[in-house]
Design a protein around this motif. Structure first.
Motif, PDB file in Angstrom:
ATOM      1  N   THR A 355      13.036  41.717  30.573  1.00 37.85           N
ATOM      2  CA  THR A 355      14.124  42.663  30.868  1.00 37.85           C
ATOM      3  C   THR A 355      15.260  41.879  31.511  1.00 37.85           C
ATOM      4  N   ASN A 356      16.366  42.583  31.782  1.00 40.95           N
ATOM      5  CA  ASN A 356      17.486  41.952  32.485  1.00 40.95           C
ATOM      6  C   ASN A 356      17.413  42.178  33.990  1.00 40.95           C
ATOM      7  N   ASP A 357      16.307  42.700  34.485  1.00 33.88           N
ATOM      8  CA  ASP A 357      16.252  43.116  35.894  1.00 33.88           C
ATOM      9  C   ASP A 357      16.647  42.004  36.873  1.00 33.88           C
ATOM     10  N   ILE A 358      16.155  40.797  36.638  1.00 32.06           N
ATOM     11  CA  ILE A 358      16.454  39.708  37.576  1.00 32.06           C
ATOM     12  C   ILE A 358      17.926  39.306  37.480  1.00 32.06           C
ATOM     13  N   ILE A 359      18.417  39.176  36.240  1.00 30.83           N
ATOM     14  CA  ILE A 359      19.823  38.784  36.057  1.00 30.83           C
ATOM     15  C   ILE A 359      20.736  39.802  36.726  1.00 30.83           C
ATOM     16  N   LEU A 360      20.452  41.084  36.492  1.00 33.41           N
ATOM     17  CA  LEU A 360      21.272  42.149  37.077  1.00 33.41           C
ATOM     18  C   LEU A 360      21.227  42.116  38.591  1.00 33.41           C
ATOM     19  N   LEU A 361      20.038  41.886  39.143  1.00 34.41           N
ATOM     20  CA  LEU A 361      19.884  41.847  40.588  1.00 34.41           C
ATOM     21  C   LEU A 361      20.776  40.751  41.186  1.00 34.41           C
ATOM     22  N   TYR A 362      20.745  39.572  40.584  1.00 33.25           N
ATOM     23  CA  TYR A 362      21.578  38.470  41.072  1.00 33.25           C
ATOM     24  C   TYR A 362      23.067  38.777  40.891  1.00 33.25           C
ATOM     25  N   GLU A 363      23.417  39.341  39.749  1.00 31.19           N
ATOM     26  CA  GLU A 363      24.838  39.668  39.520  1.00 31.19           C
ATOM     27  C   GLU A 363      25.335  40.670  40.547  1.00 31.19           C
ATOM     28  N   ARG A 364      24.496  41.680  40.827  1.00 31.82           N
ATOM     29  CA  ARG A 364      24.908  42.710  41.787  1.00 31.82           C
ATOM     30  C   ARG A 364      24.997  42.150  43.199  1.00 31.82           C
ATOM     31  N   TYR A 365      24.076  41.269  43.530  1.00 30.89           N
ATOM     32  CA  TYR A 365      24.116  40.646  44.853  1.00 30.89           C
ATOM     33  C   TYR A 365      25.409  39.844  45.007  1.00 30.89           C
ATOM     34  N   ASP A 366      25.707  39.006  43.994  1.00 28.22           N
ATOM     35  CA  ASP A 366      26.906  38.166  44.050  1.00 28.22           C
ATOM     36  C   ASP A 366      28.170  39.017  44.109  1.00 28.22           C
ATOM     37  N   ARG A 367      28.164  40.129  43.368  1.00 26.56           N
ATOM     38  CA  ARG A 367      29.349  40.981  43.366  1.00 26.56           C
ATOM     39  C   ARG A 367      29.559  41.587  44.752  1.00 26.56           C
ATOM     40  N   ALA A 368      28.483  42.111  45.344  1.00 30.02           N
ATOM     41  CA  ALA A 368      28.595  42.697  46.689  1.00 30.02           C
ATOM     42  C   ALA A 368      29.121  41.641  47.668  1.00 30.02           C
ATOM     43  N   GLU A 369      28.661  40.410  47.481  1.00 26.12           N
ATOM     44  CA  GLU A 369      29.090  39.325  48.361  1.00 26.12           C
ATOM     45  C   GLU A 369      30.582  39.028  48.184  1.00 26.12           C
ATOM     46  N   ARG A 370      31.031  38.997  46.922  1.00 26.89           N
ATOM     47  CA  ARG A 370      32.466  38.747  46.677  1.00 26.89           C
ATOM     48  C   ARG A 370      33.313  39.848  47.286  1.00 26.89           C
ATOM     49  N   VAL A 371      32.852  41.094  47.133  1.00 24.88           N
ATOM     50  CA  VAL A 371      33.596  42.214  47.713  1.00 24.88           C
ATOM     51  C   VAL A 371      33.624  42.071  49.231  1.00 24.88           C
ATOM     52  N   TYR A 372      32.477  41.729  49.827  1.00 27.89           N
ATOM     53  CA  TYR A 372      32.395  41.582  51.275  1.00 27.89           C
ATOM     54  C   TYR A 372      33.419  40.554  51.767  1.00 27.89           C
ATOM     55  N   PHE A 373      33.541  39.446  51.041  1.00 23.88           N
ATOM     56  CA  PHE A 373      34.449  38.377  51.475  1.00 23.88           C
ATOM     57  C   PHE A 373      35.871  38.557  50.924  1.00 23.88           C
ATOM     58  N   GLY A 374      36.139  39.728  50.356  1.00 19.45           N
ATOM     59  CA  GLY A 374      37.483  40.024  49.877  1.00 19.45           C
ATOM     60  C   GLY A 374      37.909  39.222  48.665  1.00 19.45           C
ATOM     61  N   LYS A 375      36.936  38.730  47.892  1.00 20.54           N
ATOM     62  CA  LYS A 375      37.268  37.937  46.706  1.00 20.54           C
ATOM     63  C   LYS A 375      37.287  38.800  45.451  1.00 20.54           C
ATOM     64  N   GLU A 376      36.852  40.037  45.585  1.00 20.21           N
ATOM     65  CA  GLU A 376      36.871  40.932  44.432  1.00 20.21           C
ATOM     66  C   GLU A 376      37.214  42.324  44.922  1.00 20.21           C
ATOM     67  N   ASP A 377      38.033  43.034  44.146  1.00 26.11           N
ATOM     68  CA  ASP A 377      38.446  44.376  44.527  1.00 26.11           C
ATOM     69  C   ASP A 377      37.860  45.374  43.538  1.00 26.11           C
ATOM     70  N   GLN A 378      37.022  46.258  44.049  1.00 28.32           N
ATOM     71  CA  GLN A 378      36.384  47.248  43.169  1.00 28.32           C
ATOM     72  C   GLN A 378      36.949  48.646  43.423  1.00 28.32           C
ATOM     73  N   GLY A 379      38.061  48.696  44.115  1.00 23.83           N
ATOM     74  CA  GLY A 379      38.610  49.998  44.499  1.00 23.83           C
ATOM     75  C   GLY A 379      38.101  50.377  45.873  1.00 23.83           C
ATOM     76  N   GLU A 380      38.897  51.196  46.572  1.00 30.53           N
ATOM     77  CA  GLU A 380      38.660  51.444  47.996  1.00 30.53           C
ATOM     78  C   GLU A 380      37.240  51.911  48.306  1.00 30.53           C
ATOM     79  N   LYS A 381      36.783  52.968  47.606  1.00 30.81           N
ATOM     80  CA  LYS A 381      35.468  53.548  47.889  1.00 30.81           C
ATOM     81  C   LYS A 381      34.348  52.545  47.625  1.00 30.81           C
ATOM     82  N   GLU A 382      34.421  51.934  46.460  1.00 32.70           N
ATOM     83  CA  GLU A 382      33.362  51.010  46.060  1.00 32.70           C
ATOM     84  C   GLU A 382      33.338  49.794  46.992  1.00 32.70           C
ATOM     85  N   ASN A 383      34.520  49.359  47.425  1.00 37.34           N
ATOM     86  CA  ASN A 383      34.571  48.231  48.362  1.00 37.34           C
ATOM     87  C   ASN A 383      33.812  48.548  49.654  1.00 37.34           C
TER      88      ASN A 383
END
Ligand SMILES: [Zn+2]
Length: 557
Positions: A355-383
């Motif tokens: 399955t893609n479960d592991i890949i997705l888990l890592y992608e989601r972790y990295d995305r949350a991290e980028r948002v946390y450090f202000g490197k990615e903008d997912q919109g106000e609520k999602e941020n």
């Protein structure tokens, strides 16, 4: 949309629960007093009867996240996990010999020797197998032993109340289960026989309220699976001489410890299940408000199932794998992230096989991290959401600079090209995945991920992610156009500086404007020459990772 609706959409579940608990305490003078003395007690308990299932781990992460959310709101949140080591061995244990099984059947786990040297008891050993991993999972818990609490007299007061009100407890049992249930005419306490040490084979027959002593007998007919020694007599129920039956114990722990929050797996929350009884006893007998998610007689919902390993593991091992085994499927901090980002009422079946479960888990972790450090903008609520998930799931102190991010698939590509981690780090610095001035910790962080990438490729990844970079051009048939396009790519690679994007664009320029070849044919040719396969990792990034080898291969066709 009202403000409240907006809040609940954005607010993390742990914050919602923490706020609800704070409100509840504010309104209740009894709880207010308790909290002033011992803080917001977030409690969980587990019987150390053997390997502890991963499903319980969900509860520990939930309780830990709630305690952290409470502390973030400026109150004293504490997560306390107790080992229910006064519970007796009640079925054959594979780790004990036949003789020991007979000898200890009915004896509390804290009085059974450890199957492995270096631990105080059987209970201690199995409890340590999970709690030793708590630092890896970022779980900060105060550990207790329920048996020790009995010995210390923590439950003496509730033991007296329960025995003085035995008729009330019996009535609750018969109301919920019918009068024929055994507990409907038993005293709610199990003495530990001072002669044979068994707790499951004794029957308390009389409570002397004035002398505060119980008359009991150690018999053969109390449980089918264990034999008593025949001892009988009067004994004090206090200071570790016995324990409550489980459902009464659950209710008694709440006032004895001052528990404000304690959830459990949803199997305990079925109608008429242990939580139903415990809530009723807490209210009617101990006059204590049951902890969140319960409210009075209403049990509230328990948390959903959590399985790791998917079908493959659950069919081979019955109910699934142990908590300690779970880190064979994903690093502890990633599993924590999965549990923190998912609401407790959602089922999680983490299946790394095919399955893609592991890949997705890592992608989601990295995305949350980028948002946390202000490197990615997912919109106000999602941020707001992603930042909080990252905060509550991060294990250890959050660093000042964003850790270097190497997508798992890219890491998996690199570990299949290079043997030495240092060569990979060098390559990652060139591709700007890793800072040129990366600290030792940052390099370690990347090496950790490379380590898991190796494991992923070996054990879990689908075939499309596996490859072997060819040493010389394999025996494949290529058209003149394919050869020309690959040679042009080699030329371009040698000249100039490329990023993944500019190189990708260049492929199209070459195919369309210079060779007039279908891009599909071009990609096929490249993979055949590089990997002796028709498909492979994203070509531009891959070529940059293996630049000199690729140039050599393309030039020699
Ligand atoms: Zn006995």
């Amino acid at each position: 949309m009202g403000k409240q609706e907006h809040d609940s959409e954005v607010k993390h579940w742990a914050d919602q629960i923490a706020e609800e608990a704070i409100e509840r305490v504010k309104k209740n003078p009894v709880l207010k007093k308790i909290v002033a003395k011992s803080g917001f007690f977030v409690y969980d308990e587990k019987t150390p009867s053997g390997v502890i299932h991963i499903g319980s781990g969900r509860g520990w992460v939930i309780h830990d996240a709630i305690a952290k959310a409470l502390r973030d709101k400026g109150v004293k949140g504490r997560f306390v996990l107790s080992s229910d080591d006064m519970d007796p061995l009640d079925k054959y244990s594979k780790v004990l010999s036949k003789e020991d099984n007979e000898k200890y059947m009915g004896v509390p786990f804290r009085y059974i020797p450890s199957p492995v040297k270096g631990y105080k008891s059987f209970g201690d050993y199995y409890f340590a197998q999970v709690t030793d991993l708590f630092p890896d999972f970022g779980i900060e818990a105060e550990l207790e032993s329920t048996g020790e609490e009995y010995e210390k007299g923590t439950f003496n007061k509730t033991i007296k109340i329960a025995l003085d009100n035995a008729d009330k407890i019996q009535k609750i049992y018969s109301e919920i289960y019918g009068e024929e249930v055994a507990a409907a005419d038993k005293l709610p306490f199990n003495v530990r026989c001072p002669k044979c040490g068994r707790i499951a084979t004794t029957l308390a027959l009389e409570w002397d309220k004035q002398k505060e002593k119980l008359y009991f007998e150690c018999r053969n007919d109390v449980v089918k699976w264990g034999k008593g020694c025949g001892y009988k007599g009067w004994i004090s129920p206090y200071n570790g001489n016995g324990k409550f039956p489980w459902k009464v114990e659950w209710a008694a722990k709440w006032p004895s410890k001052g528990v404000i929050i304690e959830t459990a797996g949803k199997d305990h929350f079925t109608k008429g299940g242990s939580r139903t009884i415990a809530c009723k006893i807490a209210v009617d007998v101990f006059n204590y408000p049951p902890p969140y998610p319960s409210s009075g007689y209403y049990t509230g919902p328990g948390y959903e199932f959590f399985t790791v390993g998917g079908k493959k593991m659950s069919t081979s091992k019955g109910r699934g794998i142990g908590f300690a085994e779970s880190i064979e499927f994903a690093p502890a901090k990633m599993l924590r992230f999965l549990l923190v980002r998912t609401r407790p009422n959602a089922v999680i079946d983490f299946d790394p096989y095919g399955t893609n479960d592991i890949i997705l888990l890592y992608e989601r972790y990295d995305r949350a991290e980028r948002v946390y450090f202000g490197k990615e903008d997912q919109g106000e609520k999602e941020n707001i959401k992603q930042k909080r998930i990252y905060e509550l799931s991060h294990v250890g102190k959050i660093p000042k600079r964003m850790p270097p991010q190497v997508p798992l698939i890219h890491a998996a590509t690199l570990v299949q090209i290079y043997e030495d981690d240092n060569d990979i780090i060098q390559n990652l610095k060139e591709s700007e995945h890793v800072y040129k001035d990366a600290t030792k910790q940052e390099i370690e962080y990347v090496k950790d991920r490379l380590g898991f990438a190796r494991k992923w490729i070996k054990e879990f990844a689908e075939d499309q992610y596996r490859f072997e970079l060819q040493e010389k051009v394999p025996d494949v048939k290529l058209s003149e156009k394919q050869k020309k396009a690959l040679k042009l790519v080699a030329e371009r690679l040698k000249k100039g500086k490329w990023t993944e994007q500019t190189l990708y664009n260049e492929f199209y320029t070459i195919c369309r404007d210079e060779v007039d070849i279908d891009t599909k044919e071009f990609f096929r040719a490249a993979y055949l020459v590089l990997l002796n396969k028709e498909r492979g990792p994203k070509l531009a990034g891959f070529l940059l990772a293996v630049k000199s080898k690729a140039v050599k291969l393309f030039e020699s066709i």
